[in-house]
Design a protein around this motif. Structure first.
Motif, PDB file in Angstrom:
ATOM      1  N   VAL A  31       0.847  -1.198   0.000  1.00 35.40           N
ATOM      2  CA  VAL A  31       0.000   0.000   0.000  1.00 35.40           C
ATOM      3  C   VAL A  31       0.882   1.248   0.000  1.00 35.40           C
ATOM      4  N   TRP A  32       0.298   2.367  -0.438  1.00 33.34           N
ATOM      5  CA  TRP A  32       0.931   3.661  -0.226  1.00 33.34           C
ATOM      6  C   TRP A  32       0.805   3.973   1.257  1.00 33.34           C
ATOM      7  N   ILE A  33       1.787   4.667   1.792  1.00 35.37           N
ATOM      8  CA  ILE A  33       1.801   4.922   3.231  1.00 35.37           C
ATOM      9  C   ILE A  33       2.222   6.354   3.514  1.00 35.37           C
ATOM     10  N   ALA A  34       1.669   6.915   4.568  1.00 31.67           N
ATOM     11  CA  ALA A  34       2.087   8.240   5.031  1.00 31.67           C
ATOM     12  C   ALA A  34       2.236   8.184   6.543  1.00 31.67           C
ATOM     13  N   ARG A  35       3.185   8.948   7.046  1.00 31.44           N
ATOM     14  CA  ARG A  35       3.433   9.000   8.492  1.00 31.44           C
ATOM     15  C   ARG A  35       3.011  10.360   9.012  1.00 31.44           C
ATOM     16  N   ASP A  36       2.396  10.351  10.194  1.00 33.94           N
ATOM     17  CA  ASP A  36       2.044  11.586  10.885  1.00 33.94           C
ATOM     18  C   ASP A  36       2.201  11.334  12.377  1.00 33.94           C
ATOM     19  N   GLY A  37       3.153  12.013  12.977  1.00 35.12           N
ATOM     20  CA  GLY A  37       3.398  11.803  14.396  1.00 35.12           C
ATOM     21  C   GLY A  37       3.856  10.386  14.656  1.00 35.12           C
ATOM     22  N   GLU A  38       3.173   9.708  15.561  1.00 35.06           N
ATOM     23  CA  GLU A  38       3.547   8.359  15.967  1.00 35.06           C
ATOM     24  C   GLU A  38       2.722   7.277  15.275  1.00 35.06           C
ATOM     25  N   ALA A  39       2.134   7.595  14.123  1.00 37.10           N
ATOM     26  CA  ALA A  39       1.291   6.613  13.437  1.00 37.10           C
ATOM     27  C   ALA A  39       1.526   6.650  11.930  1.00 37.10           C
ATOM     28  N   LEU A  40       1.167   5.538  11.285  1.00 33.04           N
ATOM     29  CA  LEU A  40       1.198   5.406   9.836  1.00 33.04           C
ATOM     30  C   LEU A  40      -0.241   5.343   9.339  1.00 33.04           C
ATOM     31  N   TYR A  41      -0.454   5.807   8.104  1.00 35.31           N
ATOM     32  CA  TYR A  41      -1.807   5.839   7.542  1.00 35.31           C
ATOM     33  C   TYR A  41      -1.799   5.342   6.106  1.00 35.31           C
ATOM     34  N   PHE A  42      -2.843   4.585   5.760  1.00 36.87           N
ATOM     35  CA  PHE A  42      -3.095   4.248   4.368  1.00 36.87           C
ATOM     36  C   PHE A  42      -4.602   4.263   4.141  1.00 36.87           C
ATOM     37  N   TRP A  43      -5.003   4.164   2.893  1.00 38.58           N
ATOM     38  CA  TRP A  43      -6.428   4.135   2.564  1.00 38.58           C
ATOM     39  C   TRP A  43      -6.672   2.951   1.646  1.00 38.58           C
TER      40      TRP A  43
END
Length: 130
Positions: A31-43
């Protein structure tokens, strides 16, 4: 150590997210991934198999990977959770920011095909190396 892994995983272009079926079978997906603070996010698509598996069991394994899902580094343990509408919007925004024009075009195409509720965001916290 998890923080160091978080940075490496979040800064990569693709992340191999392995979810688990009820019988324990591993299902890896790049998956594509993005980091923000202490977490990773994908959709992902709202009714995808990985969403169903995460709802059943939030345990995931994570590794940097290439486009085809070939792992490129260490594997980490993590916990995934499905986001609400606001959280999903935030995940989409983070992906668009990280992936630039390609990310924005992909999000637009997805919204045209599936509508605004056809995809959902997922947040991952990284525990430790597996």
């Amino acid at each position: 150590m998890a923080s160091d892994g978080l940075t490496r995983l979040g800064d990569g272009k693709y992340l191999l997210v392995t979810t688990f079926k009820r019988d324990g079978t591993a299902v890896p997906t790049p998956v594509w991934i993005a980091r923000d603070g202490e977490a990773l996010y994908f959709w992902t698509v709202t009714d995808s198999g990985k969403v169903k598996r995460i709802r059943n069991n939030g345990r995931v394994q994570l590794a940097e990977c290439d486009f085809g899902g070939k792992p490129l580094g260490d594997t980490f343990e993590g916990q995934a959770r499905i986001l609400d509408a606001d959280g999903s919007d935030r995940a989409r925004s983070l992906i668009q920011s990280k992936y630039g024009l390609v990310g924005r075009i992909t999000m637009l195409g997805s919204r045209l095909r599936r509508g605004s509720e056809g995809t959902i965001g997922v947040e991952i916290t990284v525990d430790a190396p597996a």
